[in-house]
Design an enzyme around this catalytic site. Structure first.
Site, PDB file in Angstrom:
ATOM      1  N   GLY A 108       0.825  -1.198   0.000  1.00 25.16           N
ATOM      2  CA  GLY A 108       0.000   0.000   0.000  1.00 25.16           C
ATOM      3  C   GLY A 108       0.859   1.248   0.000  1.00 25.16           C
ATOM      4  O   GLY A 108       1.993   1.236   0.484  1.00 25.16           O
TER       5      GLY A 108
ATOM      6  N   GLN B 272       3.135  10.040   0.966  1.00 26.56           N
ATOM      7  CA  GLN B 272       4.420   9.324   1.069  1.00 26.56           C
ATOM      8  C   GLN B 272       5.352   9.647  -0.095  1.00 26.56           C
ATOM      9  O   GLN B 272       6.557   9.420  -0.005  1.00 26.56           O
ATOM     10  CB  GLN B 272       4.197   7.810   1.124  1.00 26.56           C
ATOM     11  CG  GLN B 272       3.557   7.349   2.426  1.00 26.56           C
ATOM     12  CD  GLN B 272       3.423   5.838   2.461  1.00 26.56           C
ATOM     13  OE1 GLN B 272       2.459   5.297   1.944  1.00 26.56           O
ATOM     14  NE2 GLN B 272       4.406   5.171   3.037  1.00 26.56           N
TER      15      GLN B 272
ATOM     16  N   CYS C 271       5.879   0.115   7.538  1.00 30.05           N
ATOM     17  CA  CYS C 271       5.538   1.197   6.605  1.00 30.05           C
ATOM     18  C   CYS C 271       6.749   1.498   5.742  1.00 30.05           C
ATOM     19  O   CYS C 271       7.867   1.552   6.250  1.00 30.05           O
ATOM     20  CB  CYS C 271       5.150   2.431   7.418  1.00 30.05           C
ATOM     21  SG  CYS C 271       4.752   3.870   6.421  1.00 30.05           S
ATOM     22  N   LEU C 272       6.524   1.719   4.451  1.00 29.74           N
ATOM     23  CA  LEU C 272       7.626   2.051   3.543  1.00 29.74           C
ATOM     24  C   LEU C 272       8.315   3.354   3.960  1.00 29.74           C
ATOM     25  O   LEU C 272       9.476   3.571   3.643  1.00 29.74           O
ATOM     26  CB  LEU C 272       7.119   2.183   2.100  1.00 29.74           C
ATOM     27  CG  LEU C 272       6.620   0.888   1.450  1.00 29.74           C
ATOM     28  CD1 LEU C 272       5.981   1.179   0.104  1.00 29.74           C
ATOM     29  CD2 LEU C 272       7.749  -0.134   1.298  1.00 29.74           C
TER      30      LEU C 272
ATOM     31  N   HIS D 161      -4.267   1.818   7.807  1.00 24.02           N
ATOM     32  CA  HIS D 161      -2.906   2.364   7.739  1.00 24.02           C
ATOM     33  C   HIS D 161      -2.799   3.437   6.651  1.00 24.02           C
ATOM     34  O   HIS D 161      -2.295   4.535   6.890  1.00 24.02           O
ATOM     35  CB  HIS D 161      -1.948   1.192   7.451  1.00 24.02           C
ATOM     36  CG  HIS D 161      -0.503   1.569   7.305  1.00 24.02           C
ATOM     37  ND1 HIS D 161       0.485   1.029   8.099  1.00 24.02           N
ATOM     38  CD2 HIS D 161       0.126   2.399   6.438  1.00 24.02           C
ATOM     39  CE1 HIS D 161       1.661   1.535   7.728  1.00 24.02           C
ATOM     40  NE2 HIS D 161       1.464   2.366   6.718  1.00 24.02           N
ATOM     41  N   GLU D 162      -3.300   3.108   5.458  1.00 27.70           N
ATOM     42  CA  GLU D 162      -3.144   4.045   4.332  1.00 27.70           C
ATOM     43  C   GLU D 162      -4.026   5.274   4.505  1.00 27.70           C
ATOM     44  O   GLU D 162      -3.607   6.398   4.206  1.00 27.70           O
ATOM     45  CB  GLU D 162      -3.449   3.355   3.001  1.00 27.70           C
ATOM     46  CG  GLU D 162      -2.551   2.161   2.679  1.00 27.70           C
ATOM     47  CD  GLU D 162      -1.059   2.447   2.761  1.00 27.70           C
ATOM     48  OE1 GLU D 162      -0.641   3.611   2.592  1.00 27.70           O
ATOM     49  OE2 GLU D 162      -0.294   1.493   3.017  1.00 27.70           O
TER      50      GLU D 162
ATOM     51  N   HIS E 227      -2.519   7.788   6.775  1.00 31.17           N
ATOM     52  CA  HIS E 227      -1.483   8.631   6.149  1.00 31.17           C
ATOM     53  C   HIS E 227      -2.071   9.949   5.641  1.00 31.17           C
ATOM     54  O   HIS E 227      -1.397  10.978   5.634  1.00 31.17           O
ATOM     55  CB  HIS E 227      -0.860   7.909   4.944  1.00 31.17           C
ATOM     56  CG  HIS E 227       0.321   7.047   5.285  1.00 31.17           C
ATOM     57  ND1 HIS E 227       1.462   7.533   5.873  1.00 31.17           N
ATOM     58  CD2 HIS E 227       0.554   5.727   5.061  1.00 31.17           C
ATOM     59  CE1 HIS E 227       2.341   6.545   6.018  1.00 31.17           C
ATOM     60  NE2 HIS E 227       1.819   5.432   5.548  1.00 31.17           N
TER      61      HIS E 227
HETATM   62 ZN    ZN Z   1       2.692   3.572   5.619  1.00 32.16          ZN
END
Ligand code: ZN
Length: 155
Positions: A46, A51, A88-89, A130-131, A134
């Site tokens: 995701g 991000q 998380c990336l 989670h997304e 963000h």
């Molecule tokens: Zn994330």
């Protein structure tokens, strides 16, 4: 199509609130396509627009069964709870156990501006939460289960 740089760690943009998408045009399609390339390259499931430094309410999720494009997503309903590890990336080499709903119902617009309903449980529910977090400048580190801490993950 292009790979965009993923913002990490204490980059202040990760803490900002994203604005709704109002125009469904080529610029949005370009953003979605770039997000797909960036997510594939990073080998994640995701990605949210902030991000990659774009403060717009756009999320993509790809759990291996096709890419979902969620524009202006909203959680309509939650059920139960789960505590599982999340990463998380934007927070490389880290993970932590979060407290999330077991299942969620979400509505979001697609790239044509039409509203679509989604349901997800377990990993998919965590991913939706989670997304979407963000987009409000929240990270999973804000959703840690009671008593849990972020821990380091080696490559
Ligand atoms: Zn994330």
């Amino acid at each position: 199509m292009a790979i965009r740089k993923i913002r990490v760690d204490d980059d202040p943009i990760l803490r900002k609130k994203s604005r709704p998408v109002e125009v469904f045009d080529d610029r949005l399609f370009q953003l979605l396509d770039d997000m797909k390339d960036t997510l594939a390259k990073a080998d994640g499931i995701g990605l949210a627009a902030p991000q990659i430094g774009v403060l717009r309410r756009v999320v993509i999720i790809d759990m291996g069964d096709g890419c979902m494009e969620l524009i202006n997503p909203e959680i309509l309903e939650t059920k139960g709870e789960q505590m599982e590890d999340e990463a998380c990336l934007s927070l490389p080499h880290k993970a932590g156990k979060t407290l999330r709903p077991m299942a969620v119902k979400v509505r979001a617009q697609n790239r044509n501006g039409n509203w679509v309903l989604y349901e997800g449980s377990e990993l998919k529910a965590r991913c939706f939460c989670h997304e979407i977090d963000h987009l409000d400048g929240k990270l999973y580190t804000d959703a840690l289960a009671p008593g849990e801490q972020v821990y380091r993950v080696e490559e």
